[in-house]
Design a protein around this motif. Structure first.
Motif, PDB file in Angstrom:
ATOM      1  N   LYS A   1       0.841  -1.198   0.000  1.00 10.75           N
ATOM      2  CA  LYS A   1       0.000   0.000   0.000  1.00 10.75           C
ATOM      3  C   LYS A   1       0.870   1.240   0.000  1.00 10.75           C
ATOM      4  O   LYS A   1       1.976   1.245   0.539  1.00 10.75           O
ATOM      5  N   GLU A   2       0.358   2.303  -0.583  1.00 11.00           N
ATOM      6  CA  GLU A   2       1.081   3.568  -0.585  1.00 11.00           C
ATOM      7  C   GLU A   2       1.247   4.065   0.843  1.00 11.00           C
ATOM      8  O   GLU A   2       0.343   3.954   1.666  1.00 11.00           O
ATOM      9  N   VAL A   3       2.395   4.626   1.135  1.00  6.69           N
ATOM     10  CA  VAL A   3       2.691   5.086   2.497  1.00  6.69           C
ATOM     11  C   VAL A   3       1.836   6.303   2.845  1.00  6.69           C
ATOM     12  O   VAL A   3       1.754   7.265   2.074  1.00  6.69           O
ATOM     13  N   ASN A   4       1.204   6.243   4.002  1.00  4.48           N
ATOM     14  CA  ASN A   4       0.456   7.382   4.541  1.00  4.48           C
ATOM     15  C   ASN A   4       1.400   8.174   5.433  1.00  4.48           C
ATOM     16  O   ASN A   4       1.704   7.769   6.552  1.00  4.48           O
ATOM     17  N   LYS A   5       1.880   9.288   4.936  1.00  6.62           N
ATOM     18  CA  LYS A   5       2.863  10.069   5.677  1.00  6.62           C
ATOM     19  C   LYS A   5       2.294  10.700   6.944  1.00  6.62           C
ATOM     20  O   LYS A   5       3.041  11.149   7.814  1.00  6.62           O
ATOM     21  N   ASP A   6       0.965  10.752   7.052  1.00  3.22           N
ATOM     22  CA  ASP A   6       0.344  11.344   8.237  1.00  3.22           C
ATOM     23  C   ASP A   6      -0.139  10.273   9.221  1.00  3.22           C
ATOM     24  O   ASP A   6      -0.851  10.591  10.183  1.00  3.22           O
ATOM     25  N   ALA A   7       0.261   9.022   8.999  1.00  3.87           N
ATOM     26  CA  ALA A   7      -0.271   7.924   9.824  1.00  3.87           C
ATOM     27  C   ALA A   7       0.041   8.105  11.297  1.00  3.87           C
ATOM     28  O   ALA A   7      -0.828   7.892  12.168  1.00  3.87           O
ATOM     29  N   LYS A   8       1.250   8.519  11.633  1.00  2.83           N
ATOM     30  CA  LYS A   8       1.612   8.680  13.043  1.00  2.83           C
ATOM     31  C   LYS A   8       0.818   9.812  13.694  1.00  2.83           C
ATOM     32  O   LYS A   8       0.355   9.686  14.840  1.00  2.83           O
ATOM     33  N   ALA A   9       0.673  10.909  12.963  1.00  4.55           N
ATOM     34  CA  ALA A   9      -0.085  12.042  13.501  1.00  4.55           C
ATOM     35  C   ALA A   9      -1.552  11.655  13.700  1.00  4.55           C
ATOM     36  O   ALA A   9      -2.168  12.028  14.713  1.00  4.55           O
ATOM     37  N   GLU A  10      -2.096  10.905  12.739  1.00  6.67           N
ATOM     38  CA  GLU A  10      -3.496  10.472  12.856  1.00  6.67           C
ATOM     39  C   GLU A  10      -3.685   9.559  14.062  1.00  6.67           C
ATOM     40  O   GLU A  10      -4.643   9.685  14.829  1.00  6.67           O
ATOM     41  N   LEU A  11      -2.762   8.623  14.239  1.00  2.05           N
ATOM     42  CA  LEU A  11      -2.860   7.688  15.354  1.00  2.05           C
ATOM     43  C   LEU A  11      -2.749   8.421  16.691  1.00  2.05           C
ATOM     44  O   LEU A  11      -3.506   8.153  17.626  1.00  2.05           O
ATOM     45  N   TYR A  12      -1.824   9.366  16.752  1.00  2.00           N
ATOM     46  CA  TYR A  12      -1.634  10.130  17.990  1.00  2.00           C
ATOM     47  C   TYR A  12      -2.898  10.928  18.316  1.00  2.00           C
ATOM     48  O   TYR A  12      -3.326  11.013  19.470  1.00  2.00           O
ATOM     49  N   SER A  13      -3.512  11.523  17.307  1.00  2.00           N
ATOM     50  CA  SER A  13      -4.699  12.350  17.551  1.00  2.00           C
ATOM     51  C   SER A  13      -5.884  11.511  18.037  1.00  2.00           C
ATOM     52  O   SER A  13      -6.777  12.030  18.716  1.00  2.00           O
ATOM     53  N   LEU A  14      -5.870  10.210  17.710  1.00  2.00           N
ATOM     54  CA  LEU A  14      -6.978   9.342  18.114  1.00  2.00           C
ATOM     55  C   LEU A  14      -6.789   8.767  19.509  1.00  2.00           C
ATOM     56  O   LEU A  14      -7.747   8.656  20.279  1.00  2.00           O
ATOM     57  N   ILE A  15      -5.567   8.402  19.860  1.00  2.00           N
ATOM     58  CA  ILE A  15      -5.384   7.682  21.128  1.00  2.00           C
ATOM     59  C   ILE A  15      -4.273   8.238  22.009  1.00  2.00           C
ATOM     60  O   ILE A  15      -4.095   7.767  23.133  1.00  2.00           O
ATOM     61  N   GLY A  16      -3.510   9.210  21.509  1.00  2.00           N
ATOM     62  CA  GLY A  16      -2.343   9.658  22.255  1.00  2.00           C
ATOM     63  C   GLY A  16      -2.578  10.848  23.153  1.00  2.00           C
ATOM     64  O   GLY A  16      -3.421  11.704  22.890  1.00  2.00           O
ATOM     65  N   THR A  17      -1.853  10.884  24.255  1.00  2.00           N
ATOM     66  CA  THR A  17      -1.778  12.056  25.133  1.00  2.00           C
ATOM     67  C   THR A  17      -0.304  12.264  25.432  1.00  2.00           C
ATOM     68  O   THR A  17       0.541  11.410  25.125  1.00  2.00           O
ATOM     69  N   ALA A  18       0.010  13.389  26.064  1.00  2.00           N
ATOM     70  CA  ALA A  18       1.410  13.649  26.375  1.00  2.00           C
ATOM     71  C   ALA A  18       1.962  12.612  27.340  1.00  2.00           C
ATOM     72  O   ALA A  18       3.133  12.233  27.282  1.00  2.00           O
ATOM     73  N   ALA A  19       1.095  12.121  28.231  1.00  2.00           N
ATOM     74  CA  ALA A  19       1.543  11.146  29.225  1.00  2.00           C
ATOM     75  C   ALA A  19       1.560   9.723  28.682  1.00  2.00           C
ATOM     76  O   ALA A  19       2.378   8.899  29.094  1.00  2.00           O
ATOM     77  N   LEU A  20       0.680   9.412  27.754  1.00  2.00           N
ATOM     78  CA  LEU A  20       0.600   8.064  27.193  1.00  2.00           C
ATOM     79  C   LEU A  20       0.303   8.166  25.700  1.00  2.00           C
ATOM     80  O   LEU A  20      -0.772   8.619  25.306  1.00  2.00           O
TER      81      LEU A  20
END
Length: 525
Positions: free
Chosen positions: A322-341
């Motif tokens: 599949k073509e690389v999604n360059k925003d994948a990390k940012a998308e994942l962080y916005s869904l489940i990430g916080t500064a602490a976890l």
């Protein structure tokens, strides 16, 4: 006792006569006649001549010595006109005169120099220039190295096809074909050769040329065959096609190892990295491009057939990726990430940038959410995030945890101990007035490229030119996390694929929450 003609020569010098003809001492003349007689005897052309490698080297050495001594003689020996003046000159001591007059080698060398200057022995120029031209009418004779037809050279039967690979294009020049397989180590003992002769007696220059031709021809092949591949992908494909291990396979398949001439121990060759066999393959291409007058058409067609299986395998692999999604990390962080976890990226397998791929796991709280594999570390991390984005149970679990986390404890506190009590009171006031800081980007807002400038104008207008917004950016597993601070207080955070984008996203978040921004400014006043 000198012969009478030799005495006549001495007498002519004493008289001051100029020698217009070149006498030869009778003893030398008899030798010349004997040699001439031997030459006139008919010799059988069918008589076998037995030569070993040592004999060949002795002949080469002897010829080089002839060339060297001829140059010395022509540079330093006086001709007979000069000699006739020197032996009667008062500027030369009697001892030197006697040595010249009584030394027949000097007499003959002087004669040779004079004959050369008068154009009577043009063969000397041919010897010095390696351009001797012996014309023969014997059928089947082949062109000798850098010269005309002279020696019948048997050729290797390279036209016999090797099973599984295309026929090896033949090199028509026997000398060029032979030099391909001569390693530099064979010339270490040939100190009698000039540097220019040494350089062209082994395959190092051919290897240099072949390496460049191979690189360029393979580039053309993959550029045409993979029209949608990126620059990075093309570079990785080319690296996999021209690496030493791959070229060594071709070299061994064509039997180049059996033709190699080197002074390297055979056991070392077998147990080593065998780069020398990859070099042989490059040297063959170098010789081939010279033989084909620098036309790459045949070489390109041959290499394309030779690499057909590998190219097909690469094409199949690319179709399944599949073509690389360059925003994948940012998308994942916005869904489940916080500064602490937030998602972490751990290397499972370290790649080498070409054949061996990187394997990276996306983890959170010790749980693997996804795994990515790619030739580069960065792409493997992005693919791990892409895989994690398809992990619905994990997204649900950590998304709910993120929603239930108090923003005031989801960010690492940043305070400055050196602040005055008045400033600390303002911080406390800000915390009491509005608990929503820092604002965290969800990655969904449209970033305003001018957001930082707009925020700068608002803040400095209300708080003064000293209180400009500050941005702290750190790289986290291939992405960039930015914090926007005013007077040391973090007002917003964001994650994006570059420092600039992450900073602009921070400013955008604050500008979109204008009411919160105004309350923050009021608390700082």
């Amino acid at each position: 006792m000198p012969d009478s003609s030799y005495d006549d020569f001495i007498e002519s010098l004493n008289r001051g006569d100029s020698a217009s003809e070149y006498s030869v001492a009778p003893s030398t003349k008899r030798i010349s006649e004997a040699i001439s007689t031997q030459k006139s005897k008919k010799q059988s052309v069918d008589k076998p001549v037995e030569l070993g490698i040592t004999d060949v080297q002795r002949i080469e050495h002897s010829y080089q010595i002839i060339k060297k001594n001829l140059r010395t003689l022509l540079d330093e020996c006086p001709d007979q006109r000069q000699l006739s003046k020197m032996v009667v000159s008062d500027a030369i001591g009697e001892e030197t005169k006697q040595a010249m007059l009584l030394n027949k080698s000097v007499w003959m060398a002087s004669s040779l120099k004079s004959m050369y200057l008068d154009g009577e022995i043009p063969v000397v120029d041919s010897i010095l220039a390696d351009g001797l031209n012996y014309s023969s009418k014997v059928a089947g004779e082949t062109k000798a190295p850098n010269g005309p037809k002279s020696v019948a050279v048997p050729t290797d039967n390279d036209d016999i096809p090797v099973e599984g690979i295309p026929p090896l294009p033949a090199i028509s020049d026997p000398e060029l074909a032979a030099r391909v397989f001569v390693h530099k180590s064979t010339t270490n003992s040939k100190s009698y050769l000039a540097m220019s002769e040494l350089i062209n007696s082994h395959n190092e220059r051919l290897e240099f040329l072949g390496d460049s031709i191979l690189n360029n021809v393979v580039t053309l092949i993959i550029f045409e065959q993979f029209p949608t591949a990126s620059e990075g992908e093309l570079s990785r494909i080319r690296a996999s096609l021209i690496n030493n291990a791959f070229l060594t396979e071709f070299s061994l398949a064509y039997g180049f190892d059996k033709k190699l001439k080197s002074n390297i121990n055979e056991e070392d060759l077998r147990n080593g990295k065998q780069k020398i066999y990859a070099d042989l393959f490059e040297a063959y291409i170098g010789a081939l491009i010279i033989d084909r007058k620098y036309d790459i058409t045949e070489i390109k067609a041959w290499l394309k057939k030779l690499m057909k299986d590998k190219l097909g395998s690469i094409a199949r692999d690319m179709k399944g990726i599949k073509e690389v999604n360059k925003d994948a990390k940012a998308e994942l962080y916005s869904l489940i990430g916080t500064a602490a976890l937030h998602p972490q990226y751990e290397v499972i397998v370290e790649g080498d940038g070409s054949e061996k791929q990187f394997e990276i796991a996306c983890t959170m709280n010790g749980e693997i959410l996804g795994v990515g594999r790619a030739p580069s570390h960065k792409e493997a991390g992005l693919r791990a995030a892409m895989h994690a984005l398809t992990n619905k149970p994990a997204l649900e679990k950590y998304g709910r945890l993120r929603s239930n986390t108090d923003r005031s404890v989801s960010v690492i506190s940043s305070t400055r101990r050196s602040e005055s009590p008045k400033v600390e009171a303002r911080f406390n006031k800000l915390d009491i007035v509005d608990r929503q800081f820092p604002l965290v980007s969800d990655g969904g807002e449209v970033v305003d490229a001018d957001a930082r400038n707009q925020l700068y104008a608002i803040v400095t207008k209300n708080l003064g030119p000293e209180d400009i917004p500050q941005y702290q950016v750190e790289e986290i597993d291939g992405s960039f996390k930015a914090k926007l601070l005013i007077r040391g207080r973090t007002l917003s955070t964001a994650v994006d694929v570059s420092k600039k984008k992450a900073s602009n996203r921070c400013a955008t978040v604050l500008l979109r929450n204008r009411a919160a921004l105004e309350r923050a400014i009021a608390a700082f006043k």
